[in-house]
Motif scaffolding. Structure first.
Motif, PDB file in Angstrom:
ATOM      1  N   UNK A 279       0.866  -1.183   0.000  1.00  0.00           N
ATOM      2  CA  UNK A 279       0.000   0.000   0.000  1.00  0.00           C
ATOM      3  C   UNK A 279       0.903   1.233   0.000  1.00  0.00           C
ATOM      4  N   UNK A 280       0.651   2.137  -0.942  1.00  0.00           N
ATOM      5  CA  UNK A 280       1.421   3.382  -1.019  1.00  0.00           C
ATOM      6  C   UNK A 280       0.451   4.547  -1.098  1.00  0.00           C
ATOM      7  N   UNK A 281       0.520   5.431  -0.112  1.00  0.00           N
ATOM      8  CA  UNK A 281      -0.352   6.612  -0.031  1.00  0.00           C
ATOM      9  C   UNK A 281      -1.827   6.249  -0.220  1.00  0.00           C
ATOM     10  N   UNK A 282      -2.225   5.180   0.456  1.00  0.00           N
ATOM     11  CA  UNK A 282      -3.638   4.787   0.468  1.00  0.00           C
ATOM     12  C   UNK A 282      -4.110   4.042  -0.755  1.00  0.00           C
TER      13      UNK A 282
ATOM     14  N   UNK B 289      -7.884   4.400  -4.705  1.00  0.00           N
ATOM     15  CA  UNK B 289      -7.740   4.447  -3.242  1.00  0.00           C
ATOM     16  C   UNK B 289      -8.395   3.220  -2.616  1.00  0.00           C
ATOM     17  N   UNK B 290      -7.708   2.684  -1.606  1.00  0.00           N
ATOM     18  CA  UNK B 290      -8.234   1.522  -0.883  1.00  0.00           C
ATOM     19  C   UNK B 290      -8.941   2.037   0.376  1.00  0.00           C
ATOM     20  N   UNK B 291     -10.172   1.620   0.612  1.00  0.00           N
ATOM     21  CA  UNK B 291     -10.914   2.099   1.786  1.00  0.00           C
ATOM     22  C   UNK B 291     -10.128   1.863   3.093  1.00  0.00           C
ATOM     23  N   UNK B 292     -10.242   2.792   4.046  1.00  0.00           N
ATOM     24  CA  UNK B 292      -9.509   2.675   5.316  1.00  0.00           C
ATOM     25  C   UNK B 292      -9.726   1.340   6.027  1.00  0.00           C
ATOM     26  N   UNK B 293     -10.961   0.835   5.999  1.00  0.00           N
ATOM     27  CA  UNK B 293     -11.273  -0.432   6.655  1.00  0.00           C
ATOM     28  C   UNK B 293     -10.454  -1.582   6.054  1.00  0.00           C
TER      29      UNK B 293
ATOM     30  N   UNK C 253      -2.156  -7.733  -1.876  1.00  0.00           N
ATOM     31  CA  UNK C 253      -1.730  -6.511  -1.192  1.00  0.00           C
ATOM     32  C   UNK C 253      -1.041  -6.816   0.142  1.00  0.00           C
ATOM     33  N   UNK C 254       0.030  -6.046   0.431  1.00  0.00           N
ATOM     34  CA  UNK C 254       0.702  -6.124   1.738  1.00  0.00           C
ATOM     35  C   UNK C 254       0.849  -4.706   2.267  1.00  0.00           C
TER      36      UNK C 254
ATOM     37  N   UNK D 146       2.713  -1.408   4.006  1.00  0.00           N
ATOM     38  CA  UNK D 146       3.989  -0.751   3.705  1.00  0.00           C
ATOM     39  C   UNK D 146       5.095  -1.173   4.666  1.00  0.00           C
ATOM     40  N   UNK D 147       4.750  -1.356   5.954  1.00  0.00           N
ATOM     41  CA  UNK D 147       5.767  -1.719   6.954  1.00  0.00           C
ATOM     42  C   UNK D 147       6.353  -3.096   6.653  1.00  0.00           C
ATOM     43  N   UNK D 148       5.475  -4.058   6.359  1.00  0.00           N
ATOM     44  CA  UNK D 148       5.933  -5.420   6.015  1.00  0.00           C
ATOM     45  C   UNK D 148       6.817  -5.360   4.758  1.00  0.00           C
ATOM     46  N   UNK D 149       6.365  -4.569   3.774  1.00  0.00           N
ATOM     47  CA  UNK D 149       7.107  -4.462   2.516  1.00  0.00           C
ATOM     48  C   UNK D 149       8.518  -3.913   2.761  1.00  0.00           C
ATOM     49  N   UNK D 150       8.602  -2.894   3.620  1.00  0.00           N
ATOM     50  CA  UNK D 150       9.907  -2.273   3.901  1.00  0.00           C
ATOM     51  C   UNK D 150      10.838  -3.254   4.610  1.00  0.00           C
ATOM     52  N   UNK D 151      10.278  -3.983   5.572  1.00  0.00           N
ATOM     53  CA  UNK D 151      11.083  -4.968   6.318  1.00  0.00           C
ATOM     54  C   UNK D 151      11.635  -6.044   5.374  1.00  0.00           C
TER      55      UNK D 151
END
Length: 259
Positions: A203-206, A214-218, A239-240, A242-247
């Protein structure tokens, strides 16, 4: 028999994203090579075709030269017959014999004229073929030099990347073996259907990576919870967060640097 360790959804997502990073790195390496392998193959085919053409032209020259020699032999034989007939005419007993021999002499003279005409035509063909041979030779030399240059480029790139690509392909297979078949099949299907080969994106910038939807917040919260595998409804990509992707990117960059 030992019970197989239960794999969590998060572990599956990490493995899928790692597989994506490996396959994307392989794509990068192949993009560096670009069209070079195809160019080299096309040039090899062209050089082979020119070589074949050159050989055929040389062979046809030999055939024409043989034809010229045949006609020259025919001329010599005709001249010998004319000489013989001229001698016979001196000893004829009547006009009928004289006329008959005269016709034979006339026939042989026509044979000589025709053979000389053929030789002239053959010589013109030889000149034309020699021009084509010279052009083909120049073209062949130019294409061979170009092929040598392109092969050198390709060999240099292969020397830089082949070892890494082989190691990455093995890693890709290892990861596929460690992920359940249905997920690998889904990953492969998505990867085949998308233009850039990205089947798993963060996910990048929603929005999903590379997408403007845009992907809904839920849904974003569900993705971040890593409790189930979620696909983008627009692109079909897995989809994954952003934190998991960075790690995983940091982890895989370290792996790539060792290869």
């Amino acid at each position: 028999m030992a019970k197989k360790k239960e794999v969590t959804v998060e572990e599956r997502l990490r493995a899928l994203y790692d597989l994506q990073l490996i396959d994307s790195r392989i794509d990068e390496i192949r993009n560096v090579r670009g069209e070079l392998p195809l160019e080299v193959r096309d040039l090899e085919d062209e050089v082979a075709g020119l070589n074949t053409r050159f050989e055929k032209l040389e062979a046809s020259l030999e055939v024409i030269n043989n034809d010229i020699n045949s006609k020259k032999n025919l001329i010599e034989e005709a001249k010998a017959l004319i000489k013989k007939y001229n001698e016979q005419q001196k000893n004829v007993r009547n006009n009928r014999e004289f006329n008959s021999i005269s016709k034979e002499i006339e026939y042989q003279e026509l044979e000589i004229q025709l053979a000389e005409k053929n030789i002239k035509e053959y010589k013109a063909q030889i000149e034309q073929k020699k021009e084509v041979i010279a052009e083909t030779k120049d073209r062949l030399k130019e294409r061979q030099n170009h092929l040598k240059h392109k092969k050198g480029e390709l060999d240099a790139i292969l020397a830089e990347t082949e070892k890494e690509e082989e190691a990455l392909l093995k890693k890709s297979d290892d990861y596929k073996d460690s992920i359940e078949e249905r997920l690998v099949a889904a990953y492969t299907r998505i990867r085949t259907n998308v233009k850039n080969g990205l089947a798993v994106v963060p996910i990048e910038r929603g929005a999903s990576g590379g997408s403007f939807f845009t992907i809904p917040p839920q849904v974003q919260m569900e993705i971040a919870s890593r409790k189930k595998i979620i696909t983008d409804e627009h692109s079909g990509r897995i989809l994954v967060d952003a934190a998991l992707a960075e790690e995983e990117k940091e982890k895989m960059d370290k792996l790539f640097s060792k290869l």
